[in-house]
Design an enzyme around this catalytic site. Structure first.
Site, PDB file in Angstrom:
ATOM      1  N   CYS A 152      46.733  32.768  40.903  1.00 33.82           N
ATOM      2  CA  CYS A 152      47.970  33.031  41.628  1.00 33.82           C
ATOM      3  C   CYS A 152      49.215  32.396  40.987  1.00 33.82           C
ATOM      4  CB  CYS A 152      47.818  32.604  43.087  1.00 33.82           C
ATOM      5  SG  CYS A 152      48.969  33.458  44.209  1.00 33.82           S
TER       6      CYS A 152
ATOM      7  N   LYS B 132      42.632  25.185  40.699  1.00 37.76           N
ATOM      8  CA  LYS B 132      44.014  25.670  40.600  1.00 37.76           C
ATOM      9  C   LYS B 132      44.984  24.518  40.391  1.00 37.76           C
ATOM     10  CE  LYS B 132      47.425  28.408  43.203  1.00 37.76           C
ATOM     11  NZ  LYS B 132      47.688  29.100  44.492  1.00 37.76           N
TER      12      LYS B 132
ATOM     13  N   GLU C  42      41.884  35.401  45.389  1.00 38.54           N
ATOM     14  CA  GLU C  42      42.092  34.056  45.920  1.00 38.54           C
ATOM     15  C   GLU C  42      42.020  34.098  47.447  1.00 38.54           C
ATOM     16  OE1 GLU C  42      45.473  30.557  45.471  1.00 38.54           O
ATOM     17  OE2 GLU C  42      46.115  32.653  45.568  1.00 38.54           O
TER      18      GLU C  42
END
Length: 508
Positions: free
Chosen positions: A219, A186, A83
């Protein structure tokens, strides 16, 4: 005598998910992840022109090119970059603008940026990544900032920002011939001023000819039901995980929780992190329920990238031509110190419990004052039990404690947990229990147990100098009882944890 060799037995009904491991072992592929020491923009709050932003992006893309070639030379069929690996972080919504490219939806159209570069303008990064995958004949996963136009509306329920565009933290996937095959936005942002949360959580998968289906998460997503658990519940057993994770001991170091999710959910996790010492970022790995290939930099190590390559078994049940089956059986586990075994909820809490902060949460702790024994600690109605035998290093007087917490974590994110944790305290005073400790000398045989209100419990055993140990035994009972058993440690015990996520209570 090691505690784990005692003769008293107990029975536990355990739910197992069968993957036909023998079949998986005969079907494997080579995966690679790259932990990237990203070249940063020294002034991320200052807007750049598109040519200047591209020049910065090219510096990181050059490194990606080198690592893709190295991975291909080692036989990698899929390569994952981290990321924020192309542009870095700490941008504002406006200062990141000229780093953005509009990523078309592969579910709506087919596009190969390498062979058809003129189809869309301002897609230099997409073209470079596509050609990188094609040149090295591998599937390539990268993370990049994405711009999507959205309709401005007077409707108060509209999620469109006032500037008429969504800016997403986005994973892109290219096949080995350069085709754009997946795009994921995300869902769970972590203090990311430059990006928007998508209007609806996206559940994105892609298929490969060598290992079947993979799912995409990024993440902070790893701690939440959407999309991680939804993917798993849909039968996805191979997850791609670009991350820029700031380590947080004692319970949420990168490799610690990456391994815990892989074990607890019985999935493969391909995790690529950033390397940045100032932000305490390091820790990447290739994890399966049966193995772990990982890297975690130590203090004093050069701040540089690290490529990991490993052969791993295929876990996609559809690709293997089988169906998952849930089986129940009675498992025997010999690990009791007393004549009769008892679970955590039936043993009275040990005296002299105290409260200390761990991970910003008020854990209830009890000290391990003997070389062997049994302790029990409760936080409200949630209780944890530990049977243990310590093997201290010569002259070592390290302090250990068993902690329990059940409630909603509210610092740097909001999520509900139930946690049983055996930790090495940072000092000799009980108030240091729950603080960061990276090294330990005392080995320990133990059984850690709790009765959880969720089936989503993730186990970890972390040894000195950030070494992961494969738990000797991990069981989830039909009644909520969960057991983590381990012995014959190779290093001193830093922490052992059963991390339960109460997803259904997150919004309460």
């Amino acid at each position: 005598m090691h505690v784990s060799r005692r003769n008293t037995m107990f029975s536990l009904v355990v739910v197992f998910v069968s993957f036909s491991v023998s079949s998986a072992a005969n079907s494997s592929y080579v995966a690679a992840v790259y932990e990237h020491s990203v070249v940063l923009n020294p002034e991320p709050h200052a807007p750049l022109s598109r040519p200047a932003a591209l020049q910065h992006l090219r510096e990181n893309l050059e490194i990606y090119e080198e690592q893709a070639a190295r991975a291909a030379q080692q036989g990698a069929q899929i390569l994952v970059f981290p990321e924020d690996g192309l542009q870095g972080f700490n941008f504002t919504r406006s200062s990141i603008y000229n780093y953005l490219e509009t990523v078309p939806d592969p579910q709506q159209e087919s596009w190969n940026p390498c062979t058809d570069p003129g189809k869309y303008k301002d897609t230099e990064v997409l073209q470079r990544l596509s050609c990188m995958a094609r040149r090295n004949n591998l599937y390539l996963v990268a993370n990049m900032p994405d711009l999507q136009p959205c309709p401005l509306s007077t409707d108060p329920s509209s999620t469109c920002p006032s500037d008429g565009r969504w800016q997403f933290n986005t994973n892109v996937v290219f096949s080995s011939d350069g085709l754009l095959v997946a795009r994921y936005h995300k869902n769970n942002l972590y203090f990311e001023e430059a990006f928007d949360t998508p209007p609806q959580p996206e559940i994105i998968t892609f298929d490969t000819p060598f290992a079947g289906k993979f799912g995409l998460i990024t993440c902070f997503d790893i701690l939440f039901q959407e999309p991680t658990v939804t993917l798993i519940e849909k039968g996805v057993r191979q997850l791609i995980f670009p991350t820029a994770w700031m380590n947080q001991l004692p319970l949420l170091d990168t490799i610690q929780f990456q391994r815990a999710l892989s074990l607890g959910a019985k999935v493969t996790l391909l995790a690529a992190n950033i390397r940045n010492d100032r932000l305490i970022m390091t820790g990447s790995g290739i994890y399966t329920p049966f193995s772990a290939t990982y890297h975690h930099a130590q203090n004093g190590d050069p701040e540089e990238g690290r490529l990991l390559v490993a052969r791993v078994p295929v876990l996609d049940p559809e690709w293997l031509g089988q169906k998952e089956t849930t089986q129940e059986r009675t498992a025997e586990s010999g690990f009791c110190l007393k004549e009769t075994c008892s679970d955590a909820s039936s043993v009275p809490p040990s005296s002299n419990a105290f409260t200390s902060s761990m991970m910003y949460d008020p854990f209830t702790f009890v000290l391990l004052n003997e070389m062997e024994g049994e302790v029990n600690v409760c936080n409200g109605s949630f209780c944890c039990r530990l049977q243990y035998h310590r093997f201290p290093h010569d002259g070592s007087n390290e302090l250990y404690a068993l902690g329990a917490f059940a409630g909603t974590h509210v610092v740097n994110g909001r999520y509900a947990v139930q946690v049983c944790a055996l930790v090495r305290c940072a000092g000799s005073d009980p108030s240091s229990c729950g603080q960061i400790a990276e090294e330990a000398e005392s080995r320990m045989d133990f059984l850690l147990e709790g009765k959880f209100g969720t089936k989503y419990v993730y186990p970890s055993v972390l040894a000195s100098k950030m070494v992961l140990e494969q738990p000797g035994h991990f069981e989830k009972g039909a009644d909520g009882r969960v057991i983590l058993k381990h012995s014959n440690m190779a290093g001193g015990l830093v922490s052992a944890c059963l991390y339960g996520r109460m997803y259904h209570l997150d919004n309460e």
